[in-house]
Design a protein around this motif. Sequence first.
Motif, short mmCIF file in Angstrom:
data_model
loop_
_atom_site.label_atom_id
_atom_site.label_comp_id
_atom_site.label_asym_id
_atom_site.label_seq_id
_atom_site.Cartn_x
_atom_site.Cartn_y
_atom_site.Cartn_z
N ASP A 110 -10.50 18.90 33.32
CA ASP A 110 -11.79 18.46 33.82
C ASP A 110 -12.96 19.02 33.03
O ASP A 110 -14.11 18.93 33.46
CB ASP A 110 -11.94 18.83 35.30
CG ASP A 110 -11.68 20.31 35.57
OD1 ASP A 110 -11.46 21.06 34.60
OD2 ASP A 110 -11.71 20.71 36.74
N VAL A 111 -12.69 19.60 31.85
CA VAL A 111 -13.74 20.13 30.99
C VAL A 111 -13.45 19.71 29.56
O VAL A 111 -12.30 19.78 29.10
CB VAL A 111 -13.82 21.67 31.06
CG1 VAL A 111 -14.85 22.20 30.05
CG2 VAL A 111 -14.20 22.12 32.46
N THR A 112 -14.48 19.26 28.85
CA THR A 112 -14.38 18.97 27.43
C THR A 112 -15.17 20.00 26.65
O THR A 112 -16.34 20.26 26.95
CB THR A 112 -14.93 17.57 27.10
OG1 THR A 112 -14.17 16.59 27.81
CG2 THR A 112 -14.86 17.28 25.61
N ILE A 113 -14.53 20.62 25.66
CA ILE A 113 -15.19 21.62 24.82
C ILE A 113 -15.41 21.03 23.44
O ILE A 113 -14.46 20.64 22.75
CB ILE A 113 -14.34 22.91 24.71
CG1 ILE A 113 -14.09 23.50 26.10
CG2 ILE A 113 -15.03 23.93 23.82
CD1 ILE A 113 -13.19 24.73 26.10
N ASN A 114 -16.67 20.95 23.05
CA ASN A 114 -17.04 20.47 21.72
C ASN A 114 -17.11 21.66 20.76
O ASN A 114 -17.89 22.59 20.99
CB ASN A 114 -18.38 19.74 21.75
CG ASN A 114 -18.31 18.44 22.52
OD1 ASN A 114 -17.28 17.77 22.54
ND2 ASN A 114 -19.41 18.07 23.17
N THR A 115 -16.30 21.63 19.70
CA THR A 115 -16.30 22.71 18.72
C THR A 115 -16.97 22.22 17.44
O THR A 115 -17.51 21.11 17.38
CB THR A 115 -14.87 23.17 18.42
OG1 THR A 115 -14.18 22.14 17.68
CG2 THR A 115 -14.11 23.45 19.71
N ALA A 116 -16.90 23.03 16.39
CA ALA A 116 -17.54 22.67 15.13
C ALA A 116 -16.90 21.46 14.48
O ALA A 116 -17.58 20.71 13.75
CB ALA A 116 -17.51 23.87 14.17
N ASN A 117 -15.63 21.23 14.73
CA ASN A 117 -14.95 20.13 14.04
C ASN A 117 -13.99 19.35 14.93
O ASN A 117 -13.02 18.77 14.46
CB ASN A 117 -14.18 20.68 12.82
CG ASN A 117 -13.13 21.70 13.20
OD1 ASN A 117 -13.24 22.37 14.22
ND2 ASN A 117 -12.09 21.83 12.39
N GLY A 118 -14.24 19.34 16.22
CA GLY A 118 -13.39 18.56 17.10
C GLY A 118 -13.58 18.95 18.55
O GLY A 118 -14.43 19.78 18.89
N THR A 119 -12.81 18.33 19.43
CA THR A 119 -12.92 18.60 20.86
C THR A 119 -11.56 18.97 21.42
O THR A 119 -10.51 18.55 20.91
CB THR A 119 -13.45 17.37 21.63
OG1 THR A 119 -12.52 16.28 21.48
CG2 THR A 119 -14.81 16.95 21.11
N VAL A 120 -11.58 19.75 22.48
CA VAL A 120 -10.36 20.09 23.22
C VAL A 120 -10.66 19.97 24.71
O VAL A 120 -11.82 20.10 25.13
CB VAL A 120 -9.86 21.52 22.89
CG1 VAL A 120 -9.32 21.60 21.48
CG2 VAL A 120 -10.97 22.54 23.08
N ARG A 121 -9.62 19.73 25.48
CA ARG A 121 -9.76 19.59 26.92
C ARG A 121 -9.19 20.82 27.61
O ARG A 121 -8.21 21.42 27.15
CB ARG A 121 -9.03 18.34 27.40
CG ARG A 121 -9.58 17.05 26.82
CD ARG A 121 -10.78 16.58 27.58
NE ARG A 121 -10.40 16.06 28.90
CZ ARG A 121 -11.25 15.90 29.92
NH1 ARG A 121 -12.52 16.25 29.79
NH2 ARG A 121 -10.83 15.41 31.06
N ALA A 122 -9.81 21.21 28.71
CA ALA A 122 -9.38 22.41 29.43
C ALA A 122 -9.65 22.23 30.92
O ALA A 122 -10.04 21.15 31.37
CB ALA A 122 -10.10 23.65 28.88
#
Length: 274
Positions: A110-122
């Motif tokens: 239920d959370v999307t993390i935007n990083t420097a070069n992509g996204t991950v879900r947590a």
Amino acid sequence: MNESKVETAARVAQWRIENMVSSSYRRSEPFKMGLWNWLLRSSEDYVWAVEIAYHGRFIIDVEFLDLKVASVNGAEPSSIWPNEGIMRNQAIKGTLACLSRMLNDGLHADVTINTANGTVRAHRAILAERSTVFERMLSEDFKCKESSIVNIEDISVEACTTLLNYLYGGIKYEDFREHRIALLRASEKFDIGDLKEACEESLLEDIDSKNVLERLQVAWHYELIQLKKGCLKYLFDFGKIYDVREDLSIFFQRVDRELMIEMFQEVLNASGIA
């Protein structure tokens, strides 16, 4: 205990005492608990202070929550009730496997993390539980509560994935070593104390002439006392300062002035001047 009877059932020992007066000692009869025969020795470890005399029969119940036996080869002590240890290990292993699958498959994420070069879900609950900073970021009065998006632009998607694997309990050691510096930065940013300690311990393990100045600066920046001591010891106590003399000029151009003074103090101590 004199004039007493000891009975046991599973993990409970019960002393039935006919009478006991103030300032008297009671020594236990041998009894069996778990896999072993026991005899409580007469020492301060087993003395109960009795402030008043008590006449008549009474009962003392002692419950053993766990009893462990030290290993002769230095391994972790093992419980004399092995079934509990097996059950606990199986439960932990199963839980960690479920958490890893939730992370890897994005199950109910239920959370999307935007990083420097992509996204991950947590998962909001796990992030909030493992980090007070994440908890504040995901609280009701924060804007990302509505969008379920967290921006962490100073970390790569690979390092962020490794961070999440650590928080979920499924990190691989080779990934940890590869991303130690990024994980250290994240541990500081998100107030994850156990991860910060793990990074410091790992960075202490492989100090050499190629990385000692970088590690020293990292230790100073993140206030890692043991890492700083380890780097200074490597440079001065072991005389490796001569191996990095070509890099020192560049290092001193960017290093904090207080760290530079501390290094010069170490030089004076090593030479016996101070």
